[in-house]
Design a protein around this motif. Structure first.
Motif, PDB file in Angstrom:
ATOM      1  N   ASP A 136      -2.583  19.740  -0.968  1.00  0.00           N
ATOM      2  CA  ASP A 136      -1.669  18.666  -0.731  1.00  0.00           C
ATOM      3  C   ASP A 136      -0.269  18.904  -0.138  1.00  0.00           C
ATOM      4  O   ASP A 136       0.339  18.210   0.886  1.00  0.00           O
ATOM      5  CB  ASP A 136      -1.365  18.027  -2.003  1.00  0.00           C
TER       6      ASP A 136
ATOM      7  N   VAL B  77      -0.566  19.352   3.728  1.00  0.00           N
ATOM      8  CA  VAL B  77      -0.833  17.728   4.478  1.00  0.00           C
ATOM      9  C   VAL B  77       0.462  17.450   4.953  1.00  0.00           C
ATOM     10  O   VAL B  77       0.535  16.734   5.890  1.00  0.00           O
ATOM     11  CB  VAL B  77      -1.303  16.811   3.327  1.00  0.00           C
TER      12      VAL B  77
ATOM     13  N   LEU C   3      -8.486  20.271   3.822  1.00  0.00           N
ATOM     14  CA  LEU C   3      -7.619  19.825   4.623  1.00  0.00           C
ATOM     15  C   LEU C   3      -8.700  18.730   5.698  1.00  0.00           C
ATOM     16  O   LEU C   3      -8.093  17.448   5.830  1.00  0.00           O
ATOM     17  CB  LEU C   3      -6.871  20.585   5.358  1.00  0.00           C
TER      18      LEU C   3
ATOM     19  N   GLN D 210     -10.961  16.864   4.758  1.00  0.00           N
ATOM     20  CA  GLN D 210     -11.290  15.779   3.763  1.00  0.00           C
ATOM     21  C   GLN D 210      -9.988  14.848   3.753  1.00  0.00           C
ATOM     22  O   GLN D 210      -9.930  13.550   3.519  1.00  0.00           O
ATOM     23  CB  GLN D 210     -11.773  15.978   2.344  1.00  0.00           C
ATOM     24  N   LYS D 211      -8.754  15.450   3.670  1.00  0.00           N
ATOM     25  CA  LYS D 211      -7.460  14.927   3.497  1.00  0.00           C
ATOM     26  C   LYS D 211      -6.935  13.985   4.758  1.00  0.00           C
ATOM     27  O   LYS D 211      -6.260  13.281   4.701  1.00  0.00           O
ATOM     28  CB  LYS D 211      -6.378  15.736   2.939  1.00  0.00           C
TER      29      LYS D 211
END
Length: 887
Positions: A769, A772, A803, A805-806
């Motif tokens: 996170d 990101v 990453l 997936q994000k």
């Protein structure tokens, strides 16, 4: 009929005609001038030449012969995959008469088998005969026989190239008749299509009538006995039978690749690749559609896995020389075509099981060597995959900077010399792009490299001879087998460091054995010999140091070999013969010597094998050699004609080497028989003891054993004992408990390393996170480029997956260091791939900054590098590379 049924029906038919069905000969030919067995008659040559009595009663035989035509005079490699019927490996069905029946029976039985037993429509069969020329009369005898079976319009005369067979420039020869089959939908190809190299009318069987001897003056005389030699393409027979629905429908594709000879391999490939085989043929190899390229790849890979599987089962291992190099080229060609089917990891070796399962019934050697075939292929494929990725990347960059239709020879040479990328693959890839290669430029650079290598070799190995001295010296007799000291005279003084004697006891370096040392003393001078070499003319040259005085031509001398050093050489050389025999008995009977060194302090033996020897094998080899030493067997030597050795099945020789007409054979009881000119002990007991000190790899498919004998072996054992004793005391265990204690310590270390990696991975994934938030935008493209510190590649991949997936649409590149090396991973979302941003090419470019390389698919890739300190610089370069791709 299935292919297995077709093969068996051929055997059954000729058994009913009193033929002995014999086993296929090995693909490794007995004849040293052949790369591979390439015709059914190879194993019968000694019978045809009268060197061997026919072992069959009556003198008739039938077989299916494994053949390879992928090198030398017979080479179909470049055609494989582009048509329906060319192969590197194929089976040749044949029937043979050794002075028994002749033309009438051969013709009648061939016609009976294909039309009566198999059901070929007689109206589609054409027969050829030798039509005659200025050298030989037409074979009207065969013509008349065919006219009793076929109408005149389908009995066709042929030229010398197609219808006159010769074993060589001289020797047995004779006219031949071919059977061709009309495969056009309406059966109306016409005689003009016979031997026109068309898939509409193909040759299926060749009947050779060996009835003449070709003389050196170009004339032909009748042979005292007439023979028949036939060869039928098994795969072609299967294609005609199976692809026409038993001759009821000639409108479909008639292809060797549409038969059950190949379909099991295709089915395995389809499951592995997710792609389908649709039987298309490229109209233009340089402009293939995507499906045409896929179908070509299917055919190439299926052909090549058969070739490699059968070859390795027969003991021919991919290597860098001779027939082994041909196999390596074929394997690498298949691996490259695997990229067309989407394979980036080793896949080729997995197909070997399908070959074994389908052909093992007819060829049990495949079943017996299943493990060796698979392991050899896997090792070769893994080794080449790294080279292939880098080579294809460099090739693409060359194409990007080349405006002409010809790739510069310097670029091709760079691919070959710097990146180890085979020339033939570069040529193949260029041809697919509609381009050519500057072959002359490449060959010029290759020749320059060869000349430089020869010069370097000559500088290292040169015998110091006076260039301004004209020598009138005969070949030097070597008397060192019988004595180590003799009285002779100086034949020539080249300089104070180089002498030639009238005869010598000094062994000159050859066959892997180093030259003798010793001394030469004459009236008023003394000379210390430190090396002994032989010129191409057979002159033995003694090099060394003048201790005192001045040697003169014609002066009587005493020449004495260093007997202690010679004794060590003898022990080590005889031990190499015992080692060779032990390897073939314990590891693999197909092992071949690939080089050796016999020094006074140790021996080195190189051999072809696909994997490291385990500790049990090494122990068994040592035990066998030492057992032979304790048997104290007397060595026997004999001189033999080279031709007799080549026809022998129990004498070991490196037939790529050059030998004279008469050779020396060294025998150690029933254990070993080898061609060898070196010096040996009289009794194996003189070796004392044998110990292996190392086993390693020196090249792909080549292993090396180093060993010691005699006192050196005793000293090695003493040092080993001292080491073990010291280690056991340090760890407070008995010597016999050391393996378990060391294993326990290693397990603890592995567990700690695993735990550390898990912690690193967890920490990195937990920080996804936070990463990101570091997404930036350049030229309308979202980019996340970050350095993550110390982390192994598997952890880096997990972070990349998190990453992906994000972040929905972005280019992601992350890097880490691991044990001083750089790890890089990249991802490109589908929408950006469509805009020309390629993860594999991106990662390949930035990896160069770290002294490495890599690649992968358009959407995901990884790379490594030698210099972890450059990771930050590589990460900073990402945006610039993406801008160029997006622009």
């Amino acid at each position: 009929m299935t292919s297995n049924e077709i093969r068996q029906s051929f055997f059954d038919f000729f058994e009913s005609k009193q033929h002995t069905v014999v086993k296929s000969a090995s693909l490794l030919p007995d004849a040293p001038n052949l790369l591979f067995t390439n015709a059914g008659m190879n194993q019968f040559v000694p019978i045809f030449l009268g060197q061997q009595k026919c072992p069959y009663t009556p003198g008739r035989a039938a077989d299916t012969q494994k053949c390879i035509r992928a090198g030398g005079k017979h080479n179909d490699l470049d055609d494989v995959g582009l048509d329906t019927y060319h192969h590197t490996f194929f089976e040749m069905l044949g029937n043979w008469s050794f002075g028994d029946y002749f033309k009438q029976e051969a013709i009648d039985w061939s016609f009976e088998l294909i039309t009566k037993v198999w059901g070929f429509p007689a109206e589609r069969v054409y027969a050829t005969y030798f039509g005659g020329d200025e050298k030989s009369e037409a074979d009207l005898e065969a013509k008349e026989m065919w006219l009793k079976l076929l109408p005149p319009e389908r009995v066709v005369p042929g030229n010398r190239k197609d219808n006159f067979w010769m074993m060589g420039d001289t020797g047995p020869c004779g006219p031949c008749s071919e059977l061709h089959v009309d495969l056009t939908p309406n059966g109306d190809c016409g005689a003009e299509m016979v031997n026109a190299d068309s898939a509409d009318c193909i040759e299926i069987w060749n009947l050779v009538f060996i009835q003449f001897n070709a003389n050196p003056d170009g004339t032909f005389t009748p042979l005292p006995a007439q023979h028949v030699d036939t060869g039928m393409g098994f795969e072609r027979a299967c294609s005609i039978i199976q692809c026409t629905k038993n001759f009821t429908d000639f409108s479909g594709v008639i292809s060797n690749y549409e038969t059950d000879v190949f379909t099991p391999i295709f089915q395995t490939l389809e499951k592995m690749s997710g792609k389908s085989y649709t039987s298309t043929l490229p109209k233009d190899p340089a402009k293939q559609t995507e499906q045409e390229a896929v179908d070509v790849a299917f055919r190439v890979i299926a052909d090549h896995i058969r070739c490699l599987s059968f070859s390795i089962a027969d003991g021919i291992i991919p290597s860098n020389e001779g027939r082994g190099y041909v196999l390596r080229r074929i394997l690498r060609r298949a691996v490259r075509y695997g990229r067309t089917l989407g394979f980036t990891e080793p896949f080729f070796f997995k197909l070997a099981d399908t070959v074994v399962e389908h052909f093992g019934g007819a060829f049990p050697e495949l079943v017996n060597n299943r493990g060796r075939v698979s392991k050899t292929l896997k090792a070769e494929e893994e080794s080449f995959n790294r080279t292939l990725d880098k080579g294809m990347e460099v090739f693409d960059s060359i194409l990007g900077s080349t405006k002409s239709k010809t790739i510069d020879g310097a670029d091709v040479f760079k691919l070959y010399d710097t990146y180890g990328f085979p020339y033939d693959l570069t040529e193949l890839m260029a041809r697919e792009k509609g381009m050519h290669i500057d072959e002359d430029g490449f060959e010029r650079l290759m020749n320059e490299q060869r000349e430089k290598a020869r010069a370097d070799h000559a500088a290292k190995k040169s015998v110091v001879m006076a260039s301004d001295k004209t020598l009138d010296v005969d070949e030097t007799p070597f008397l060192g087998y019988e004595m180590t000291q003799l009285q002779t005279e100086v034949a020539e003084v080249l300089d104070n460091n180089t002498l030639i004697l009238k005869e010598t006891p000094f062994y000159a370096e050859s066959g892997g054995q180093q030259g003798d040392h010793g001394e030469i003393k004459g009236n008023g001078f003394g000379f210390k010999v430190t090396d002994t070499q032989k010129t191409p003319e057979g002159i033995i040259v003694h090099k060394g140091e003048l201790v005192y005085g001045a040697p003169m031509k014609g002066v009587p001398v005493i020449a004495a070999v260093d007997r202690f050093r010679r004794g060590q050489m003898r022990r080590n050389h005889t031990a190499t013969h015992l080692l060779n025999a032990a390897l073939r008995q314990i590891v693999d009977p197909n092992i071949k010597q690939a080089g050796s060194l016999v020094a006074n302090t140790y021996l080195r033996f190189d051999f072809n094998h696909f994997e490291a020897l385990n500790s049990q094998q090494i122990r068994q080899i040592e035990q066998m050699v030492n057992h032979e030493i304790m048997k104290n067997t007397e060595l026997q030597t004999a001189e033999m004609e080279l031709a007799d050795v080549q026809n022998s099945t129990d004498i070991q020789a490196v037939f790529d080497d050059k030998y004279g007409d008469v050779v020396r054979v060294v025998s150690i009881g029933e254990t070993s028989k080898e061609l060898c000119g070196g010096t040996h002990v009289q009794m194996t007991g003189d070796i004392g003891q044998f110990r292996i000190v190392s086993e390693s790899s020196v090249a792909s498919g080549i292993r090396r054993i180093e060993a010691v004998t005699g006192l050196d072996a005793l000293n090695w054992a003493a040092e080993e004992h001292a080491l073990l004793s010291g280690l056991s005391q340090s760890l407070s265990v008995k010597p016999q408990e050391l393996p378990e204690r060391i294993k326990s310590m290693a397990d603890q270390i592995k567990a700690a390393e695993k735990q550390l990696k898990e912690l690193q991975t967890k920490a990195a994934v937990a920080n996804v996170d936070g990463l990101v938030d570091k997404v930036q935008e350049s030229s309308g493209v979202k980019i996340l480029a970050a350095e993550l510190g110390e982390m192994p590649m598997d952890a880096l991949r997990q972070v990349l997956d998190g990453l992906r997936q994000k972040i929905e649409s972005a280019v992601i590149v992350i890097g880490s260091s691991n044990e001083g090396k750089a790890c890089l991973a990249a991802s490109v979302s589908e929408d950006l791939v469509a805009k020309g941003i390629h993860a594999g090419k991106l990662i390949g470019q930035i990896a160069k900054i770290c002294g490495g390389g890599g690649g992968g698919k358009p959407d995901k890739a990884q790379a490594g590098g030698k210099d972890a300190s450059k990771i930050g610089e590589a990460i900073q370069a990402v945006a610039g590379v993406v801008d160029k791709m997006a622009g």
